[in-house]
Motif scaffolding. Structure first.
Motif, PDB file in Angstrom:
ATOM      1  N   LEU A  83       0.827  -1.205   0.000  1.00 14.26           N
ATOM      2  CA  LEU A  83       0.000   0.000   0.000  1.00 14.26           C
ATOM      3  C   LEU A  83       0.862   1.256   0.000  1.00 14.26           C
ATOM      4  N   MET A  84       1.951   1.216   0.765  1.00 22.05           N
ATOM      5  CA  MET A  84       2.848   2.367   0.802  1.00 22.05           C
ATOM      6  C   MET A  84       3.450   2.614  -0.584  1.00 22.05           C
ATOM      7  N   SER A  85       3.813   1.523  -1.285  1.00 25.70           N
ATOM      8  CA  SER A  85       4.360   1.656  -2.633  1.00 25.70           C
ATOM      9  C   SER A  85       3.327   2.262  -3.582  1.00 25.70           C
ATOM     10  N   GLU A  86       2.067   1.819  -3.452  1.00 32.14           N
ATOM     11  CA  GLU A  86       1.005   2.361  -4.299  1.00 32.14           C
ATOM     12  C   GLU A  86       0.803   3.848  -4.053  1.00 32.14           C
ATOM     13  N   GLU A  87       0.840   4.229  -2.764  1.00 36.10           N
ATOM     14  CA  GLU A  87       0.665   5.646  -2.437  1.00 36.10           C
ATOM     15  C   GLU A  87       1.805   6.484  -3.012  1.00 36.10           C
ATOM     16  N   GLU A  88       3.030   5.964  -2.942  1.00 35.19           N
ATOM     17  CA  GLU A  88       4.168   6.691  -3.484  1.00 35.19           C
ATOM     18  C   GLU A  88       4.056   6.821  -5.001  1.00 35.19           C
ATOM     19  N   GLU A  89       3.583   5.770  -5.668  1.00 35.91           N
ATOM     20  CA  GLU A  89       3.366   5.847  -7.112  1.00 35.91           C
ATOM     21  C   GLU A  89       2.278   6.869  -7.438  1.00 35.91           C
ATOM     22  N   GLU A  90       1.243   6.915  -6.588  1.00 32.99           N
ATOM     23  CA  GLU A  90       0.169   7.880  -6.816  1.00 32.99           C
ATOM     24  C   GLU A  90       0.669   9.316  -6.655  1.00 32.99           C
ATOM     25  N   GLN A 127      -0.258  16.727   0.595  1.00 27.78           N
ATOM     26  CA  GLN A 127      -0.115  16.549   2.040  1.00 27.78           C
ATOM     27  C   GLN A 127      -0.928  15.346   2.524  1.00 27.78           C
ATOM     28  N   ARG A 128      -2.165  15.205   1.999  1.00 28.61           N
ATOM     29  CA  ARG A 128      -2.995  14.065   2.406  1.00 28.61           C
ATOM     30  C   ARG A 128      -2.400  12.745   1.936  1.00 28.61           C
ATOM     31  N   LEU A 129      -1.863  12.742   0.717  1.00 31.86           N
ATOM     32  CA  LEU A 129      -1.229  11.525   0.212  1.00 31.86           C
ATOM     33  C   LEU A 129       0.016  11.181   1.023  1.00 31.86           C
ATOM     34  N   GLN A 130       0.805  12.231   1.375  1.00 35.93           N
ATOM     35  CA  GLN A 130       2.014  11.976   2.144  1.00 35.93           C
ATOM     36  C   GLN A 130       1.670  11.497   3.548  1.00 35.93           C
ATOM     37  N   GLU A 131       0.564  12.022   4.107  1.00 35.72           N
ATOM     38  CA  GLU A 131       0.133  11.551   5.425  1.00 35.72           C
ATOM     39  C   GLU A 131      -0.210  10.062   5.369  1.00 35.72           C
ATOM     40  N   ASN A 132      -0.818   9.630   4.267  1.00 28.40           N
ATOM     41  CA  ASN A 132      -1.110   8.195   4.108  1.00 28.40           C
ATOM     42  C   ASN A 132       0.173   7.373   4.125  1.00 28.40           C
ATOM     43  N   TRP A 179       0.453  11.985  -9.471  1.00 28.60           N
ATOM     44  CA  TRP A 179      -0.222  13.255  -9.167  1.00 28.60           C
ATOM     45  C   TRP A 179       0.671  14.442  -9.517  1.00 28.60           C
ATOM     46  N   GLN A 180       1.961  14.362  -9.149  1.00 25.25           N
ATOM     47  CA  GLN A 180       2.875  15.450  -9.454  1.00 25.25           C
ATOM     48  C   GLN A 180       3.032  15.624 -10.957  1.00 25.25           C
ATOM     49  N   GLY A 181       2.975  14.504 -11.710  1.00 21.86           N
ATOM     50  CA  GLY A 181       3.019  14.600 -13.164  1.00 21.86           C
ATOM     51  C   GLY A 181       1.806  15.326 -13.724  1.00 21.86           C
ATOM     52  N   LYS A 182       0.627  15.017 -13.166  1.00 20.28           N
ATOM     53  CA  LYS A 182      -0.593  15.712 -13.597  1.00 20.28           C
ATOM     54  C   LYS A 182      -0.489  17.206 -13.335  1.00 20.28           C
ATOM     55  N   VAL A 239      -3.473  -6.748  16.185  1.00 23.90           N
ATOM     56  CA  VAL A 239      -2.950  -5.922  15.100  1.00 23.90           C
ATOM     57  C   VAL A 239      -3.966  -5.861  13.963  1.00 23.90           C
ATOM     58  N   LYS A 240      -4.277  -4.681  13.525  1.00 25.54           N
ATOM     59  CA  LYS A 240      -5.203  -4.493  12.404  1.00 25.54           C
ATOM     60  C   LYS A 240      -4.673  -3.360  11.536  1.00 25.54           C
ATOM     61  N   LEU A 241      -4.339  -3.669  10.304  1.00 28.67           N
ATOM     62  CA  LEU A 241      -3.805  -2.671   9.399  1.00 28.67           C
ATOM     63  C   LEU A 241      -4.877  -1.636   9.042  1.00 28.67           C
ATOM     64  N   GLN A 242      -4.560  -0.376   9.257  1.00 29.09           N
ATOM     65  CA  GLN A 242      -5.465   0.708   8.894  1.00 29.09           C
ATOM     66  C   GLN A 242      -5.141   1.156   7.472  1.00 29.09           C
ATOM     67  N   GLU A 243      -6.086   0.917   6.560  1.00 27.10           N
ATOM     68  CA  GLU A 243      -5.850   1.274   5.175  1.00 27.10           C
ATOM     69  C   GLU A 243      -5.866   2.789   5.020  1.00 27.10           C
ATOM     70  N   PRO A 244      -5.137   3.315   4.020  1.00 26.17           N
ATOM     71  CA  PRO A 244      -5.039   4.767   3.870  1.00 26.17           C
ATOM     72  C   PRO A 244      -6.362   5.398   3.471  1.00 26.17           C
ATOM     73  N   GLU A 245      -6.509   6.636   3.866  1.00 29.58           N
ATOM     74  CA  GLU A 245      -7.700   7.397   3.503  1.00 29.58           C
ATOM     75  C   GLU A 245      -7.743   7.592   1.990  1.00 29.58           C
ATOM     76  N   ALA A 246      -8.910   7.399   1.415  1.00 29.02           N
ATOM     77  CA  ALA A 246      -9.066   7.579  -0.031  1.00 29.02           C
ATOM     78  C   ALA A 246      -8.924   9.059  -0.369  1.00 29.02           C
ATOM     79  N   VAL A 247      -8.017   9.370  -1.292  1.00 24.94           N
ATOM     80  CA  VAL A 247      -7.763  10.754  -1.683  1.00 24.94           C
ATOM     81  C   VAL A 247      -8.017  10.876  -3.184  1.00 24.94           C
TER      82      VAL A 247
END
Length: 472
Positions: free
Chosen positions: A155-162, A208-213, A166-169, A256-264
């Motif tokens: 998930l962290m890898s996906e967020e970094e790719e996003e 900022q929201r993506l980086q917080e994820n 996003w920066q490309g857009k 332990v329960k993984l908290q998935e990132p907030e949808a942005v």
């Protein structure tokens, strides 16, 4: 975890970090760590690419499994030594061997302790039986924790790719905005700055929201890795230390329960709007475009004034001259441009399909052709998938208000063809490149789709104040 007891240190070195048993069919991987062949094969099962070491997380090649015969010999000696030495521990109070485990007090006891008033009524089992039972539970806790860690890292890898996407857009949109305003010089400089500030604020907030994820996922990953390391180390401990606080460790692993990132949302909200002044500036370059019947597909119907085109119900008996399109429902403008700036508007109304733009005079008229700049076409259009620009691959266009009228602006020397939604005065898309040869306006009303797309494309009148064929 290292101990002061040399026998225990040897046992630790002879133990597989995955199954926590003595090595069987021992192999060493590129990073230098050792595993049972079956254990590491099961850990990497299903992966066809490079994999990582379960112990140090270093990326290694999956096929590089080499026998470690020297360590295998040591393992055999440790096994024999363990059988001879045993694992006896002595009760500090009674100096008796700790052979029992009190389930209620979660502590190792000797036979005398068991008969004492403190433990007499408690459930007591042989210490080896208890150790084996809890070792199985601890091993069972590792698999879901490792899975949670892998999901967190993915998930962290996906967020970094996003973030990168996003920066490309944002970069592309910034260049588009700057280009449009530069094209119109100082007419809307103040509005340009306001729009760029709005885009930067949108970029900053979304980034900022993506980086917080990513940060939250990184924190969860660290916590999971720490808990996994703690359990792995606990499994390596002597039975007395292993059983100490073992329920607490298991409880933490089970909770332990993984908290998935907030949808942005990464859909750009900032839409470049043109004002009346901009449209008036474009209309200064207005040109009176008419349709060329010699280029029209036989199923197209042109109005007498050659300002309207629609798809008819049947194929007309027209000469198959070289200029005529025979595969696509296309007609070209009669005018050709080899320089200067030109602007015209086309009414598309409520049509469900259409293409507009410019093309080289020399484009292929017969058979199929891909509508891309490489083939001499610079067009945008509406189809079932939505509004698109004819790039390769196609570029979806974010349209918030359906255009009923589209403006086309050709700047030949600048190598630009820009499209505008006249309905809400927004910029749709700009092609950039280098032009050569004569360019002609391009019209495609698509088929009538059983009457749902029967309305014509209409070339709008040129304002009286238009400058006609104005050059830069």
């Amino acid at each position: 975890m290292a101990t002061d007891n040399p026998v225990e240190s040897l046992q630790e070195e002879a133990t597989c970090p995955i199954c926590l048993e003595y090595f069987k069919d021992l192999v060493i991987i590129d990073c230098g760590h050792n595993f049972c062949r079956a254990c590491i094969a099961q850990c990497w099962e299903g992966s066809n690419t490079d994999v990582f070491c379960p112990q140090c997380r270093e990326t290694v090649q999956q096929g590089n499994l080499r026998p470690n015969r020297q360590l295998a010999n040591v393992v055999e000696m440790v096994k024999r030594l363990s059988l001879q030495a045993g694992e006896e521990r002595v009760c500090g109070e009674h100096q008796e061997t700790l052979k029992l485990f009190c389930e209620e007090d979660q502590t190792s006891v000797c036979v005398v302790c068991h008969l004492s008033r403190a433990h007499r009524e408690h459930k007591v089992v042989p210490i080896e039986e208890a150790a084996q039972e809890y070792k199985v539970k601890l091993q069972g806790a590792l698999a879901p924790l490792r899975k949670e860690l892998e999901e967190a890292l993915a998930l962290m890898s996906e967020e970094e790719e996003e973030i990168t996407e996003w920066q490309g857009k944002v970069k592309n949109r910034r260049e588009m905005i700057a280009g449009e305003f530069n094209k119109l010089h100082t007419l809307l400089r103040e509005e340009e700055q306001l729009l760029l500030q709005s885009l930067e604020e949108e970029e900053r907030e979304t980034l900022q929201r993506l980086q917080e994820n990513v940060t939250k996922l990184s924190q969860q990953s660290s916590s999971l890795q720490q808990l996994i390391t703690e359990i792995e180390e606990k499994c390596q401990q002597p039975v007395v230390e292993l059983l100490k606080d073992v329920k607490s460790t298991l409880s933490r692993s089970e909770n332990v329960k993984l908290q998935e990132p907030e949808a942005v949302s990464t859909d750009l909200k900032n839409v470049y709007k043109i004002s009346l002044d901009m449209r008036e500036a474009l209309q200064r370059f207005g040109v009176d475009v008419t349709l060329d019947p010699d280029t029209a597909h036989p199923e197209l119907v042109l109005s007498e004034d050659r300002k309207r085109v629609r798809h008819g119900d049947k194929r007309q008996d027209l000469p198959n001259n070289p200029e005529r399109f025979d595969r696509y429902f296309v007609v070209l403008g009669a005018e050709g441009f080899t320089g200067g700036r030109r602007y015209w508007e086309v009414e598309v109304g409520d049509k469900t399909g259409w293409d507009l733009g410019v093309c080289r005079k020399s484009v292929e008229r017969k058979g199929e052709s891909t509508l891309t700049p490489r083939n001499g076409f610079w067009v945008v259009g509406l189809c079932d998938e939505g509004y698109e620009a004819g790039t390769s691959p196609l570029t979806p266009l974010p349209v918030s208000v359906r255009p009923s009228r589209v403006g086309i602006f050709l700047d030949y020397e600048a190598g630009e063809v820009s499209f505008y939604n006249v309905t809400d005065r927004s910029h749709l898309f700009t092609f950039t490149g280098t032009f050569s040869g004569k360019l002609r306006p391009y019209f495609c009303p698509w088929n009538n789709a059983g009457g749902t797309n029967a309305a014509p494309l209409i070339i709008c009148p040129v304002p009286a104040e238009a400058g006609g064929n104005l050059c830069p």
